[in-house]
Design a protein around this motif. Structure first.
Motif, PDB file in Angstrom:
ATOM      1  N   UNK A 126       0.837  -1.206   0.000  1.00  0.00           N
ATOM      2  CA  UNK A 126       0.000   0.000   0.000  1.00  0.00           C
ATOM      3  C   UNK A 126       0.869   1.252   0.000  1.00  0.00           C
ATOM      4  N   UNK A 127       1.949   1.223   0.756  1.00  0.00           N
ATOM      5  CA  UNK A 127       2.873   2.363   0.737  1.00  0.00           C
ATOM      6  C   UNK A 127       3.434   2.592  -0.666  1.00  0.00           C
ATOM      7  N   UNK A 128       3.808   1.514  -1.337  1.00  0.00           N
ATOM      8  CA  UNK A 128       4.313   1.650  -2.705  1.00  0.00           C
ATOM      9  C   UNK A 128       3.237   2.184  -3.642  1.00  0.00           C
ATOM     10  N   UNK A 129       1.982   1.784  -3.431  1.00  0.00           N
ATOM     11  CA  UNK A 129       0.894   2.307  -4.263  1.00  0.00           C
ATOM     12  C   UNK A 129       0.687   3.790  -4.012  1.00  0.00           C
ATOM     13  N   UNK A 130       0.772   4.234  -2.743  1.00  0.00           N
ATOM     14  CA  UNK A 130       0.640   5.656  -2.432  1.00  0.00           C
ATOM     15  C   UNK A 130       1.719   6.490  -3.112  1.00  0.00           C
ATOM     16  N   UNK A 131       2.872   5.891  -3.352  1.00  0.00           N
ATOM     17  CA  UNK A 131       3.984   6.613  -3.977  1.00  0.00           C
ATOM     18  C   UNK A 131       3.953   6.472  -5.497  1.00  0.00           C
ATOM     19  N   UNK A 132       3.723   5.273  -5.990  1.00  0.00           N
ATOM     20  CA  UNK A 132       3.861   5.002  -7.417  1.00  0.00           C
ATOM     21  C   UNK A 132       2.750   5.615  -8.237  1.00  0.00           C
ATOM     22  N   UNK A 133       1.496   5.432  -7.824  1.00  0.00           N
ATOM     23  CA  UNK A 133       0.369   5.887  -8.642  1.00  0.00           C
ATOM     24  C   UNK A 133       0.380   7.406  -8.837  1.00  0.00           C
ATOM     25  N   UNK A 134       0.452   8.227  -7.783  1.00  0.00           N
ATOM     26  CA  UNK A 134       0.507   9.676  -8.025  1.00  0.00           C
ATOM     27  C   UNK A 134       1.750  10.110  -8.788  1.00  0.00           C
ATOM     28  N   UNK A 135       2.888   9.469  -8.509  1.00  0.00           N
ATOM     29  CA  UNK A 135       4.132   9.854  -9.189  1.00  0.00           C
ATOM     30  C   UNK A 135       4.040   9.578 -10.687  1.00  0.00           C
ATOM     31  N   UNK A 136       3.490   8.447 -11.085  1.00  0.00           N
ATOM     32  CA  UNK A 136       3.374   8.118 -12.505  1.00  0.00           C
ATOM     33  C   UNK A 136       2.395   9.064 -13.196  1.00  0.00           C
ATOM     34  N   UNK A 189      10.033   1.493 -12.783  1.00  0.00           N
ATOM     35  CA  UNK A 189      11.159   2.231 -12.199  1.00  0.00           C
ATOM     36  C   UNK A 189      10.810   2.816 -10.833  1.00  0.00           C
ATOM     37  N   UNK A 190       9.660   3.447 -10.730  1.00  0.00           N
ATOM     38  CA  UNK A 190       9.295   4.094  -9.467  1.00  0.00           C
ATOM     39  C   UNK A 190       8.934   3.050  -8.415  1.00  0.00           C
ATOM     40  N   UNK A 191       8.284   1.990  -8.818  1.00  0.00           N
ATOM     41  CA  UNK A 191       7.931   0.928  -7.874  1.00  0.00           C
ATOM     42  C   UNK A 191       9.178   0.275  -7.297  1.00  0.00           C
ATOM     43  N   UNK A 192      10.198   0.081  -8.125  1.00  0.00           N
ATOM     44  CA  UNK A 192      11.433  -0.564  -7.680  1.00  0.00           C
ATOM     45  C   UNK A 192      12.438   0.404  -7.077  1.00  0.00           C
ATOM     46  N   UNK A 193      12.122   1.681  -7.016  1.00  0.00           N
ATOM     47  CA  UNK A 193      13.064   2.672  -6.489  1.00  0.00           C
ATOM     48  C   UNK A 193      13.297   2.444  -4.999  1.00  0.00           C
ATOM     49  N   UNK A 194      14.573   2.424  -4.605  1.00  0.00           N
ATOM     50  CA  UNK A 194      14.921   2.144  -3.220  1.00  0.00           C
ATOM     51  C   UNK A 194      15.829   3.213  -2.616  1.00  0.00           C
ATOM     52  N   UNK A 195      16.619   3.865  -3.459  1.00  0.00           N
ATOM     53  CA  UNK A 195      17.629   4.802  -2.963  1.00  0.00           C
ATOM     54  C   UNK A 195      16.990   5.984  -2.247  1.00  0.00           C
ATOM     55  N   UNK A 246       9.693   3.475   9.713  1.00  0.00           N
ATOM     56  CA  UNK A 246       9.506   2.203   9.038  1.00  0.00           C
ATOM     57  C   UNK A 246       8.110   1.975   8.509  1.00  0.00           C
ATOM     58  N   UNK A 247       7.099   2.645   9.077  1.00  0.00           N
ATOM     59  CA  UNK A 247       5.737   2.406   8.631  1.00  0.00           C
ATOM     60  C   UNK A 247       5.437   3.045   7.279  1.00  0.00           C
ATOM     61  N   UNK A 248       6.362   3.823   6.710  1.00  0.00           N
ATOM     62  CA  UNK A 248       6.147   4.463   5.415  1.00  0.00           C
ATOM     63  C   UNK A 248       7.060   3.921   4.332  1.00  0.00           C
ATOM     64  N   UNK A 249       7.900   2.985   4.652  1.00  0.00           N
ATOM     65  CA  UNK A 249       8.813   2.452   3.658  1.00  0.00           C
ATOM     66  C   UNK A 249       8.050   1.677   2.592  1.00  0.00           C
ATOM     67  N   UNK A 250       8.520   1.725   1.329  1.00  0.00           N
ATOM     68  CA  UNK A 250       7.856   0.964   0.267  1.00  0.00           C
ATOM     69  C   UNK A 250       8.170  -0.515   0.351  1.00  0.00           C
ATOM     70  N   UNK A 251       7.621  -1.266  -0.588  1.00  0.00           N
ATOM     71  CA  UNK A 251       7.731  -2.713  -0.529  1.00  0.00           C
ATOM     72  C   UNK A 251       9.160  -3.181  -0.794  1.00  0.00           C
ATOM     73  N   UNK A 252       9.956  -2.383  -1.520  1.00  0.00           N
ATOM     74  CA  UNK A 252      11.325  -2.801  -1.808  1.00  0.00           C
ATOM     75  C   UNK A 252      12.186  -2.903  -0.560  1.00  0.00           C
TER      76      UNK A 252
END
Length: 310
Positions: free
Chosen positions: A95-105, A239-245, A254-260
């Motif tokens: 869910x955290x990754x979705x909150x980041x990826x969808x708006x960013x894309x 790219x954005x979903x797999x972004x880790x850096x 820790x509760x906001x970290x993405x799935x990576x």
């Protein structure tokens, strides 16, 4: 010389005189084709081997592989996936990754369309400079911008309802902004090249009909850009979903970290179950694979745009 000697010789029985002669087959063409196919097959196997090996390891019990080795066959189980899902907390981190990826894309593609439309349809002195300015973000390594971006995000104050820290640090918005900034240039470059191939007669007719610039953008340009937008959407989601850096740098809780970042939860302090980590890696890769297969036709169509144009 008699007239009979000037006539063409009689054709052999069963042979059509009007049949065109076939060009001789180049020598070695069959061998070259076989060599190319063999080379491509070897490259495909080498490329797929780590993926298949990870999938195979994720389906095997660690006790069995530790006893018989990883190149043995047996000990299959689905328990690794159950344990990985529970220990890595994938339901929350996805869910955290979705909150980041969808708006960013969405923001990346929309802003890229705006930039590409201006660069492709309007001629002015800073046309190429503007496109190069946005593309320059893709030429710099993220590590070189780590300290400036971190200090800038720490100095920018925002309302607490926008970010719990009062700054852009430790917020989804800050991470979305970084991804949009780094990905917009590449998308604008691709879309501008495609928009330049659109017939200008469409826009001239629209101007005659009284269509404004916004109407030309939303009703003419965007519908015609569906193939490249689908291809870019597939790439950007990956790219954005797999972004880790940047997630590691800008997120502090820790509760906001993405799935990576969930794979770190599968590593023990003194012991690491590689089969469990492999199962977690397969789970993380599934969303991007599903999106790619759903948009496969649009992705290939977007990559081959303009291939037949002179």
């Amino acid at each position: 010389m008699t007239a009979a000697s000037e006539l063409p010789q009689a054709a052999a029985p069963g042979k059509n005189v009007l049949e065109p002669s076939r060009a001789p087959r180049p020598a070695g063409s069959g061998g070259s084709r076989w060599a190319v196919q063999t080379f491509l097959a070897v490259v495909a196997v080498v490329w797929l081997f780590p993926v298949l090996y990870a999938v195979l390891g994720s389906l095997r019990d660690y006790d069995y592989t530790s006893k018989h080795g990883y190149f043995s066959f047996g000990g299959f189980t689905l328990q690794n996936y159950k344990d990985a899902w529970a220990q890595a907390n994938f339901s929350h981190t996805m869910l955290n990754s979705a909150y980041i990826t969808v708006p960013a894309v969405i923001l990346t593609l929309f802003l890229s369309c705006c930039i590409a439309f201006v660069v492709a349809r309007f001629s002015f002195k800073l046309n190429l400079f503007l496109l190069g300015l946005f593309t320059a973000a893709n030429l710099l390594p993220p590590q070189a911008l780590l300290i400036p971006v971190y200090r800038m995000f720490r100095a920018i104050e925002v309302p607490f309802w926008f970010s719990e820290s009062g700054t852009l640090l430790n917020s989804y918005s800050g991470l979305i902004a970084v991804n949009v900034a780094f990905q917009t240039g590449f998308c604008a470059f691709v879309l501008s090249n495609y928009m330049k191939t659109l017939p200008r007669e469409l826009y001239e007719s629209a101007v005659v009909d009284g269509a404004s610039v916004l109407r030309q953008f939303f009703q003419i340009t965007l519908p015609l850009c569906r193939p490249p937008l689908a291809a870019l959407a597939t790439l950007e989601v990956t790219w954005i979903y797999n972004e880790f850096f940047w997630a590691t740098v800008l997120l502090q809780s820790g509760d906001k970290f993405p799935v990576t970042s969930s794979l770190n939860n599968l590593r023990g302090q003194f012991f690491t179950d590689n089969n469990l980590v492999a199962a977690g890696s397969v789970v993380i890769a599934l969303p991007t694979l599903i999106i790619f297969f759903l948009l496969q036709k649009q992705f290939v169509a977007g990559l081959t745009l303009g291939a037949t144009k002179g």
